[in-house]
Design a protein around this motif. Structure first.
Motif, short mmCIF file in Angstrom:
data_model
loop_
_atom_site.label_atom_id
_atom_site.label_comp_id
_atom_site.label_asym_id
_atom_site.label_seq_id
_atom_site.Cartn_x
_atom_site.Cartn_y
_atom_site.Cartn_z
N ASP A 66 37.09 51.78 34.00
CA ASP A 66 35.87 51.08 34.40
C ASP A 66 35.82 49.74 33.67
N THR A 67 36.21 48.69 34.35
CA THR A 67 36.30 47.36 33.73
C THR A 67 35.15 46.44 34.12
N GLU A 68 34.15 46.96 34.82
CA GLU A 68 33.01 46.13 35.22
C GLU A 68 32.16 45.80 33.99
N GLU A 69 31.78 44.52 33.89
CA GLU A 69 30.94 44.08 32.77
C GLU A 69 29.49 44.42 33.09
N LEU A 70 28.91 45.31 32.32
CA LEU A 70 27.56 45.80 32.61
C LEU A 70 26.55 45.49 31.51
N LEU A 71 27.02 45.08 30.33
CA LEU A 71 26.13 44.94 29.19
C LEU A 71 26.31 43.59 28.49
N VAL A 72 25.23 43.17 27.82
CA VAL A 72 25.26 42.04 26.91
C VAL A 72 24.73 42.53 25.57
N VAL A 73 25.43 42.21 24.49
CA VAL A 73 25.03 42.69 23.18
C VAL A 73 24.43 41.54 22.37
N THR A 74 23.38 41.85 21.60
CA THR A 74 22.77 40.84 20.75
C THR A 74 22.23 41.50 19.48
N ARG A 102 27.71 55.58 33.25
CA ARG A 102 28.90 54.77 33.02
C ARG A 102 29.23 54.82 31.53
N LEU A 103 30.52 54.72 31.22
CA LEU A 103 30.98 54.82 29.84
C LEU A 103 31.64 53.54 29.39
#
Length: 232
Positions: A66-74, A102-103
């Motif tokens: 699963d290579t889809e970008e789903l998150l942004v971290v801050t 999703r993992l």
């Protein structure tokens, strides 16, 4: 000239003894990060248990399936004082509604300050945790592994996950009552995924009716082993 083994060992010991080694202690409050699509984000606190300030960096990683970008971290990087905690947030960036869990993975790394003119080595320690993203409206399941379907066909053991849940479990699986041991390719079974396990050792498996697994809950709690029936 070659040195005897005991002299080499002594030389290494002297080198190690000449410096003091310290490991950073960035400790997450939980063993898994949960992101709820209903809230649009998730968060975790990371505590600096060392006696000096540390630069905490946070990096997201995709799993191969699963290579889809789903998150942004801050924040992606923050200075954390001794004994203090830093809250790291994970914001959902997907524009399409999720249909299944999703993992992902997250790496927390504590980078200590450099010590000049000191005979001291401070080691960087990484924490690599799973991140589970849960779709909006999906009911919580305390035992998603109960929905796995296991099948033994000749010398082939397969597992299928028809559920919308990510199932995390140990890689070692045992068939019963023949007590053969099998290995999963990784420590999770994704929604809709079918995996084929490898038989450990050369012994041909006997007749079996069940599989024994070592699962973990979505929220990171370990549970007792679970015995599932094999489908014909």
């Amino acid at each position: 000239m070659k040195l005897p083994a005991y002299l080499k060992a002594g030389a290494v010991a002297l080198c190690l003894a000449s410096s003091v080694v310290h490991a950073t202690g960035m400790v997450p409050e939980t063993s898994v990060v949960i992101v709820e699509a209903d809230d649009g984000e998730g968060a975790i606190n990371i505590k600096n248990t060392d006696s000096f300030p540390v630069l905490l960096t946070t990096t997201l990683e995709n799993i191969p399936q699963d290579t889809e970008e789903l998150l942004v971290v801050t924040p992606p990087a923050a200075r954390v004082e001794p004994g203090k905690s830093q809250r790291v947030r994970f914001m959902l960036s997907s524009k399409e509604p999720l249909k299944t869990e999703r993992l992902k993975r997250v790496i927390f790394e504590g980078i200590p300050p450099q010590q000049q003119n000191k005979n001291e080595v401070r080691m960087t320690v990484r924490q690599n945790l799973p991140v589970i993203i849960r779709p909006a409206g999906l009911a919580k399941s305390d035992a998603p592994w109960e929905q796995l379907s296991w099948k033994l066909d000749s010398n082939s053991l397969t597992v299928n996950n028809p559920s919308p849940y990510v199932v995390r479990l140990g890689q070692a699986v045992q068939t019963l009552p023949d007590n053969s041991t099998w290995s999963l390719p990784h420590t999770y079974v994704l929604p809709g995924q079918t995996l084929t396990l490898e038989l450990d050792g050369q012994r041909k498996p006997g007749a079996s009716k069940q599989v024994r697994i070592s699962p973990a809950t979505t929220w990171g709690f370990t549970v007792n082993s679970y015995d599932a029936s094999l489908t014909p």
